[in-house]
Write a protein that holds these residues in place. Structure first.
Motif, PDB file in Angstrom:
ATOM      1  N   ILE A 114      14.456  -9.475   0.918  1.00 27.29           N
ATOM      2  CA  ILE A 114      14.678 -10.562  -0.033  1.00 27.29           C
ATOM      3  C   ILE A 114      13.797 -10.383  -1.275  1.00 27.29           C
ATOM      4  O   ILE A 114      12.988  -9.463  -1.364  1.00 27.29           O
ATOM      5  N   THR A 117       9.462  -9.279  -2.009  1.00 27.48           N
ATOM      6  CA  THR A 117       8.677  -8.943  -0.815  1.00 27.48           C
ATOM      7  C   THR A 117       7.801  -7.705  -1.043  1.00 27.48           C
ATOM      8  O   THR A 117       6.859  -7.469  -0.289  1.00 27.48           O
ATOM      9  N   LYS A 119       9.446  -4.477  -2.319  1.00 28.70           N
ATOM     10  CA  LYS A 119      10.278  -3.269  -2.168  1.00 28.70           C
ATOM     11  C   LYS A 119       9.918  -2.197  -3.209  1.00 28.70           C
ATOM     12  O   LYS A 119       9.655  -1.044  -2.862  1.00 28.70           O
ATOM     13  N   LYS A 125       4.549   3.437  -3.775  1.00 28.04           N
ATOM     14  CA  LYS A 125       3.466   3.896  -2.887  1.00 28.04           C
ATOM     15  C   LYS A 125       3.963   5.023  -1.983  1.00 28.04           C
ATOM     16  O   LYS A 125       3.276   6.016  -1.760  1.00 28.04           O
ATOM     17  N   ASP A 143      18.698  -1.596  -8.294  1.00 29.31           N
ATOM     18  CA  ASP A 143      18.561  -3.023  -8.643  1.00 29.31           C
ATOM     19  C   ASP A 143      19.032  -3.134 -10.082  1.00 29.31           C
ATOM     20  O   ASP A 143      18.281  -2.836 -11.019  1.00 29.31           O
ATOM     21  N   ARG A 146      17.998  -7.808 -11.525  1.00 32.45           N
ATOM     22  CA  ARG A 146      16.843  -8.558 -12.016  1.00 32.45           C
ATOM     23  C   ARG A 146      16.336  -7.997 -13.343  1.00 32.45           C
ATOM     24  O   ARG A 146      16.113  -6.782 -13.455  1.00 32.45           O
ATOM     25  N   GLN A 152      10.467  -1.606 -14.512  1.00 25.21           N
ATOM     26  CA  GLN A 152       9.408  -1.576 -13.493  1.00 25.21           C
ATOM     27  C   GLN A 152       9.436  -0.249 -12.719  1.00 25.21           C
ATOM     28  O   GLN A 152       8.410   0.428 -12.586  1.00 25.21           O
ATOM     29  N   THR A 253       4.494  -5.853   4.056  1.00 23.71           N
ATOM     30  CA  THR A 253       3.623  -5.811   2.878  1.00 23.71           C
ATOM     31  C   THR A 253       2.645  -6.991   2.842  1.00 23.71           C
ATOM     32  O   THR A 253       2.784  -7.940   3.618  1.00 23.71           O
TER      33      THR A 253
HETATM   34  N1  GTP Z   1      -1.613  -7.855  -2.224  1.00 23.71           N
HETATM   35  C1  GTP Z   1      -0.492  -7.151  -2.149  1.00 23.71           C
HETATM   36  N2  GTP Z   1       0.477  -7.325  -3.068  1.00 23.71           N
HETATM   37  C2  GTP Z   1       1.605  -6.606  -2.961  1.00 23.71           C
HETATM   38  C3  GTP Z   1       1.807  -5.675  -1.901  1.00 23.71           C
HETATM   39  N3  GTP Z   1       3.037  -5.133  -2.060  1.00 23.71           N
HETATM   40  C4  GTP Z   1       3.569  -5.702  -3.170  1.00 23.71           C
HETATM   41  N4  GTP Z   1       2.724  -6.581  -3.722  1.00 23.71           N
HETATM   42  C5  GTP Z   1       2.921  -7.423  -4.929  1.00 23.71           C
HETATM   43  O1  GTP Z   1       4.048  -8.249  -4.726  1.00 23.71           O
HETATM   44  C6  GTP Z   1       4.698  -8.489  -5.951  1.00 23.71           C
HETATM   45  C7  GTP Z   1       6.178  -8.193  -5.816  1.00 23.71           C
HETATM   46  O2  GTP Z   1       6.339  -6.818  -5.614  1.00 23.71           O
HETATM   47  P1  GTP Z   1       7.661  -6.017  -5.970  1.00 23.71           P
HETATM   48  O3  GTP Z   1       7.459  -4.627  -5.503  1.00 23.71           O
HETATM   49  O4  GTP Z   1       8.066  -6.220  -7.368  1.00 23.71           O
HETATM   50  O5  GTP Z   1       8.694  -6.779  -5.026  1.00 23.71           O
HETATM   51  P2  GTP Z   1      10.267  -6.564  -4.889  1.00 23.71           P
HETATM   52  O6  GTP Z   1      10.623  -6.786  -3.473  1.00 23.71           O
HETATM   53  O7  GTP Z   1      10.663  -5.264  -5.480  1.00 23.71           O
HETATM   54  O8  GTP Z   1      10.797  -7.762  -5.792  1.00 23.71           O
HETATM   55  P3  GTP Z   1      12.287  -7.978  -6.356  1.00 23.71           P
HETATM   56  O9  GTP Z   1      12.725  -6.672  -6.912  1.00 23.71           O
HETATM   57  O10 GTP Z   1      12.145  -9.041  -7.382  1.00 23.71           O
HETATM   58  O11 GTP Z   1      13.113  -8.415  -5.180  1.00 23.71           O
HETATM   59  C8  GTP Z   1       3.989  -7.627  -6.980  1.00 23.71           C
HETATM   60  O12 GTP Z   1       3.089  -8.416  -7.697  1.00 23.71           O
HETATM   61  C9  GTP Z   1       3.265  -6.584  -6.132  1.00 23.71           C
HETATM   62  O13 GTP Z   1       2.105  -6.072  -6.754  1.00 23.71           O
HETATM   63  C10 GTP Z   1       0.750  -5.517  -0.923  1.00 23.71           C
HETATM   64  O14 GTP Z   1       0.830  -4.759   0.043  1.00 23.71           O
HETATM   65  N5  GTP Z   1      -0.365  -6.285  -1.102  1.00 23.71           N
END
Ligand code: GTP
Ligand code: MG
Length: 303
Positions: A114, A117, A119, A125, A143, A146, A152, A253
């Motif tokens: 979702i 989270t 991704k 990483k 994606d 968004r 990004q 995460t």
């Molecule tokens: N503290 C911490 N923050 C994390 C970790 N993994 C991701 N984040 C943070 O979570 C936020 C969302 O991370 P994204 O990687 O953009 O998440 P996403 O699932 O791709 O989000 P959408 O593409 O919008 O669905 C960011 O601010 C990241 O830096 C982690 O292991 N620890």
């Protein structure tokens, strides 16, 4: 990390420090244990399964101090959790990638979950982790929803020195993913990591779209990315993704910020899929391979 869950488990092993134990005292400790697990965000069905096993164990014992040593309880608790909760076959991902490389084919992994989270961050990483181990990696920006998603992923790719395949916003994500796979085949790259849009498990259209990506690229691995901080919600999301698209493994995460710890235990129990990595921070090094034995031992403060 996981302080609450650790505390819950030690509340049980503390049973052994009492001089004499009445049935009522044992009941009380088990009750506290159950509450502590629920407070640690362990899913209810998982709490039930675990406490009923422990109850059988403890009430079956002669309640004397000599049999109920703390070490004994820890050992039993540890084997119960390992046997009952980490039944899923571990996946040696690097070996699988190596095997495909030997065949001259790219290994394709799709990341799903979702919104927000982690991704995209996990993909960056993981790409870094793979690059350090000598694999060539390409990123696919599937994606196309968004705002900012393409920028990004592209920024991560630039920092990591990787190629990224992206189209415009609104493009068909399955086509982007397929382009990346074709590119990797043509240029003999080892791994394709497909970033997908965050989608609520309740959104039928988006889940259908996810299913299409999977149908088109036939990934070697579908990785569910769950946010440890979402606790029980992460568990129900995992269940729904399991139902719609299925997945082979999970990454959990934000574990660095998770004081509870229930999500890890619950997701594995509920989906029977292994956790591959834990995200433990925001930089590229903050991805820890997950080892269930080490996890359980650390929860119980055992070597
Ligand atoms: N503290 C911490 N923050 C994390 C970790 N993994 C991701 N984040 C943070 O979570 C936020 C969302 O991370 P994204 O990687 O953009 O998440 P996403 O699932 O791709 O989000 P959408 O593409 O919008 O669905 C960011 O601010 C990241 O830096 C982690 O292991 N620890
Ligand atoms: Mg993203």
């Amino acid at each position: 990390m996981f302080e609450k869950l650790k505390k819950a488990l030690s509340s049980l092993t503390a049973l052994a420090t009492q001089k004499t134990l009445s049935e009522a005292e044992v009941e009380k400790v088990l009750w506290d244990f159950e509450m502590a697990l629920l407070e640690s965000d362990v899913a209810e069905e998982v709490v039930k399964a675990l406490t009923s096993k422990i109850k059988q164990e403890v009430t079956g014992l002669k309640l004397s101090r000599s049999t109920l040593t703390r070490e004994y309880l820890k050992q039993r608790l540890s084997s119960i959790i390992k046997e009952e909760f980490f039944k899923a076959q571990p996946i040696d991902l690097l070996r699988l990638i190596e095997a495909k490389k030997t065949k001259g084919e790219p290994y394709v992994a799709v990341f799903l979950g979702i919104n927000g989270t982690g991704k995209t961050t996990t993909i960056a990483k993981f790409a870094h982790h793979l690059k350090q181990r000598g694999f060539s990696v390409i990123l696919a920006c599937a994606d196309t929803h968004r705002a900012g998603a393409i920028e990004q992923l592209t920024t991560h790719a630039e920092r990591l020195g990787l190629k990224v395949i992206a189209q415009r916003y609104g493009a068909d994500p399955a086509a982007v993913a397929r382009d990346a796979v074709v590119y990797a085949q043509k240029h003999k790259l080892d791994v394709v990591l497909v970033d997908t849009a965050g989608r609520m498990q309740t959104s039928r259209n988006l889940m259908d779209e996810m299913e299409k990506i999977v149908r088109v690229v036939k990934p070697d691995l579908k990785i569910f990315v769950g946010d440890a901080l979402a606790g029980n919600d992460a568990v129900s999301q995992a269940k729904e993704f399991q139902r719609f698209t299925g997945f082979d493994a999970a990454v959990l995460t934000k574990v660095d910020a998770d004081v509870k710890g229930g999500a890890a235990l619950s997701i594995v129990y509920v989906t029977s899929k292994p956790i591959l990595y834990l995200g433990v921070g925001q930089n590229y090094e903050s991805l820890k391979p997950f080892n269930s034995d080490e996890f359980v031992n650390s929860l119980l403060d055992m070597q």
